[in-house]
Write a protein that holds these residues in place. Structure first.
Motif, PDB file in Angstrom:
ATOM      1  N   LEU A  97       0.819  -0.823   0.241  1.00  0.00           N
ATOM      2  CA  LEU A  97       0.387   0.298  -0.018  1.00  0.00           C
ATOM      3  C   LEU A  97       0.674   1.054   0.272  1.00  0.00           C
ATOM      4  O   LEU A  97       0.361   2.290  -0.873  1.00  0.00           O
ATOM      5  N   GLU A  98       1.951   1.109   0.684  1.00  0.00           N
ATOM      6  CA  GLU A  98       2.721   2.419   0.865  1.00  0.00           C
ATOM      7  C   GLU A  98       3.249   2.224  -0.219  1.00  0.00           C
ATOM      8  O   GLU A  98       4.215   4.081  -0.900  1.00  0.00           O
ATOM      9  N   ALA A  99       3.549   1.560  -1.769  1.00  0.00           N
ATOM     10  CA  ALA A  99       4.475   1.684  -2.850  1.00  0.00           C
ATOM     11  C   ALA A  99       3.451   2.675  -3.685  1.00  0.00           C
ATOM     12  O   ALA A  99       4.081   2.677  -4.714  1.00  0.00           O
ATOM     13  N   THR A 100       2.451   2.752  -3.901  1.00  0.00           N
ATOM     14  CA  THR A 100       1.041   3.272  -4.495  1.00  0.00           C
ATOM     15  C   THR A 100       1.543   4.691  -3.977  1.00  0.00           C
ATOM     16  O   THR A 100       1.941   5.410  -3.888  1.00  0.00           O
ATOM     17  N   GLY A 101       1.079   4.702  -5.833  1.00  0.00           N
ATOM     18  CA  GLY A 101       1.745   6.001  -6.007  1.00  0.00           C
ATOM     19  C   GLY A 101       0.425   7.663  -5.231  1.00  0.00           C
ATOM     20  O   GLY A 101       0.946   8.432  -5.108  1.00  0.00           O
ATOM     21  N   ALA A 102      -0.901   6.965  -5.039  1.00  0.00           N
ATOM     22  CA  ALA A 102      -1.936   7.471  -4.431  1.00  0.00           C
ATOM     23  C   ALA A 102      -1.379   7.636  -3.329  1.00  0.00           C
ATOM     24  O   ALA A 102      -1.433   8.741  -2.373  1.00  0.00           O
ATOM     25  N   TYR A 103      -0.634   6.271  -2.150  1.00  0.00           N
ATOM     26  CA  TYR A 103      -0.790   6.412  -0.586  1.00  0.00           C
ATOM     27  C   TYR A 103       0.426   7.910  -0.642  1.00  0.00           C
ATOM     28  O   TYR A 103       0.613   8.374   0.074  1.00  0.00           O
ATOM     29  N   ARG A 105       1.827  10.441  -2.774  1.00  0.00           N
ATOM     30  CA  ARG A 105       0.681  11.708  -2.852  1.00  0.00           C
ATOM     31  C   ARG A 105       0.038  12.356  -1.820  1.00  0.00           C
ATOM     32  O   ARG A 105       0.289  13.882  -1.728  1.00  0.00           O
ATOM     33  N   ALA A 106      -0.562  11.546  -1.847  1.00  0.00           N
ATOM     34  CA  ALA A 106      -1.835  11.361  -0.316  1.00  0.00           C
ATOM     35  C   ALA A 106      -0.576  12.440   0.867  1.00  0.00           C
ATOM     36  O   ALA A 106      -1.172  12.495   2.179  1.00  0.00           O
ATOM     37  N   SER A 107       0.489  11.486   0.983  1.00  0.00           N
ATOM     38  CA  SER A 107       1.329  11.161   2.619  1.00  0.00           C
ATOM     39  C   SER A 107       0.193  10.649   3.194  1.00  0.00           C
ATOM     40  O   SER A 107       0.162  11.702   4.486  1.00  0.00           O
ATOM     41  N   ALA A 108      -0.811   9.830   3.287  1.00  0.00           N
ATOM     42  CA  ALA A 108      -1.043   9.742   3.769  1.00  0.00           C
ATOM     43  C   ALA A 108      -0.536   8.471   5.316  1.00  0.00           C
ATOM     44  O   ALA A 108       0.946   8.389   4.864  1.00  0.00           O
ATOM     45  N   PHE A 109      -1.302   8.326   6.003  1.00  0.00           N
ATOM     46  CA  PHE A 109      -0.349   7.947   7.703  1.00  0.00           C
ATOM     47  C   PHE A 109      -0.976   6.467   8.103  1.00  0.00           C
ATOM     48  O   PHE A 109      -2.052   5.896   7.437  1.00  0.00           O
ATOM     49  N   TRP A 110       0.276   4.902   8.020  1.00  0.00           N
ATOM     50  CA  TRP A 110      -0.280   4.267   8.507  1.00  0.00           C
ATOM     51  C   TRP A 110      -0.247   3.797   9.908  1.00  0.00           C
ATOM     52  O   TRP A 110       0.949   4.441  10.355  1.00  0.00           O
ATOM     53  N   ARG A 111      -1.411   3.411  10.619  1.00  0.00           N
ATOM     54  CA  ARG A 111      -1.086   3.841  12.283  1.00  0.00           C
ATOM     55  C   ARG A 111      -1.572   1.561  12.471  1.00  0.00           C
ATOM     56  O   ARG A 111      -2.609   0.783  12.355  1.00  0.00           O
ATOM     57  N   ASP A 137      -7.233  15.103   5.626  1.00  0.00           N
ATOM     58  CA  ASP A 137      -7.963  15.581   4.292  1.00  0.00           C
ATOM     59  C   ASP A 137      -7.445  16.574   3.365  1.00  0.00           C
ATOM     60  O   ASP A 137      -8.771  17.178   2.322  1.00  0.00           O
ATOM     61  N   SER A 138      -6.369  17.191   2.478  1.00  0.00           N
ATOM     62  CA  SER A 138      -5.830  17.886   1.548  1.00  0.00           C
ATOM     63  C   SER A 138      -5.732  17.017   0.426  1.00  0.00           C
ATOM     64  O   SER A 138      -4.799  17.604  -0.618  1.00  0.00           O
ATOM     65  N   ALA A 139      -5.579  15.683   0.880  1.00  0.00           N
ATOM     66  CA  ALA A 139      -5.273  14.828  -0.608  1.00  0.00           C
ATOM     67  C   ALA A 139      -5.776  14.791  -1.285  1.00  0.00           C
ATOM     68  O   ALA A 139      -7.180  15.099  -1.073  1.00  0.00           O
ATOM     69  N   PRO A 140      -5.217  14.658  -2.133  1.00  0.00           N
ATOM     70  CA  PRO A 140      -5.647  14.566  -3.919  1.00  0.00           C
ATOM     71  C   PRO A 140      -6.186  13.610  -4.136  1.00  0.00           C
ATOM     72  O   PRO A 140      -5.822  12.648  -5.652  1.00  0.00           O
ATOM     73  N   VAL A 141      -6.700  12.971  -3.529  1.00  0.00           N
ATOM     74  CA  VAL A 141      -7.767  11.889  -4.011  1.00  0.00           C
ATOM     75  C   VAL A 141      -8.981  12.069  -3.230  1.00  0.00           C
ATOM     76  O   VAL A 141      -9.414  12.914  -2.895  1.00  0.00           O
ATOM     77  N   ALA A 142     -10.506  11.047  -3.879  1.00  0.00           N
ATOM     78  CA  ALA A 142     -11.729  11.150  -4.158  1.00  0.00           C
ATOM     79  C   ALA A 142     -11.723  10.359  -2.307  1.00  0.00           C
ATOM     80  O   ALA A 142     -12.996  11.098  -1.821  1.00  0.00           O
TER      81      ALA A 142
END
Length: 232
Positions: A97-103, A105-111, A137-142
């Motif tokens: 999951l962390e290797a995906t472009g969406a993750y 670009r979004a600067s998502a976080f795994w807890r 909230d500001s992530a460029p994803v739907a």
């Protein structure tokens, strides 16, 4: 805090995930040679221990000193033998999951589940997800602003138990460790916008059958195959 050691992110990953097999460590450090060098450095610092716990690759786990260096307050322990397959599957899910472009670009976080458990405390019987993914909230994803529960299913539970877990995840409103009265407030906004189940072939049918029993909640359950490397 800044961890003054090479491959610091991989060491923190191993700390958060209870431990890591060497083939997955190689995926984080850039190859087998880099993984062996990182493990050697961490052992020399007293930050990690390694051993062959079962057939297949050796495992690495983080010591008390290593956890302190990572800023983690978990109890130091060697990964439990019955949990190795599940730990591997969850780690593979996180790596994929962390290797995906969406993750990215979004600067998502795994807890991680270990962090959730530390906050949750002892003596309270609730199901804890294998991890959460938080999308800013500001992530460029739907799905910006959502929190996802992650479940890696290697060995099937019963359909009844799986359905109960799904329902508990999707009706939860409060964070783990919150007062019991806030955990599932009727009509409150759900904590988890969706639950992502990643399944082995052995567990897939059970998960699909459980989802089918959820009624309208089923729309918030996504089911996918475990990623490559999830099973040795």
């Amino acid at each position: 805090m800044t961890l003054a050691v090479r491959d610091a992110d991989a060491l923190v990953f191993a700390a958060d995930m209870y431990g890591i097999p060497f083939d997955q460590l190689a995926a984080l450090t850039g190859g087998d040679r880099s993984a062996r060098a990182a493990a050697r450095r961490w052992r020399d610092l007293g930050y990690a221990e390694t051993a062959r716990l079962t057939e297949g690759p050796a495992w690495l786990w983080v010591t008390r000193a290593g956890l302190a260096a990572c800023g983690r307050e978990y109890q130091a322990r060697k990964p439990a033998l019955p949990q190795l397959g599940h730990i591997r599957a969850v780690a593979a899910t996180r790596i994929a999951l962390e290797a995906t472009g969406a993750y990215r670009r979004a600067s998502a976080f795994w807890r991680c589940e270990r962090r959730i458990r530390a906050r949750h405390g002892r003596g309270i019987r609730q199901h804890l997800p294998d991890g959460e993914v938080h999308w800013p909230d500001s992530a460029p994803v739907a799905w910006a602003g959502e929190c996802w529960a992650i479940e890696a299913e290697v060995t099937p539970k019963t359909v009844a138990r799986t359905t109960a877990i799904m329902r508990e995840i999707l009706t939860r409103t409060g964070d783990y460790g919150c007062p019991a009265a806030e955990a599932a407030v009727p009509w409150g906004p759900p904590r988890h916008a969706r639950a992502l189940y990643l399944c082995s072939p052995a567990a897939l049918t059970t998960v699909l059958n459980a989802r089918a029993l959820l009624g309208p909640l089923a729309a918030r359950i996504e089911v996918r195959d475990l990623p490559p490397g999830a099973q040795p």
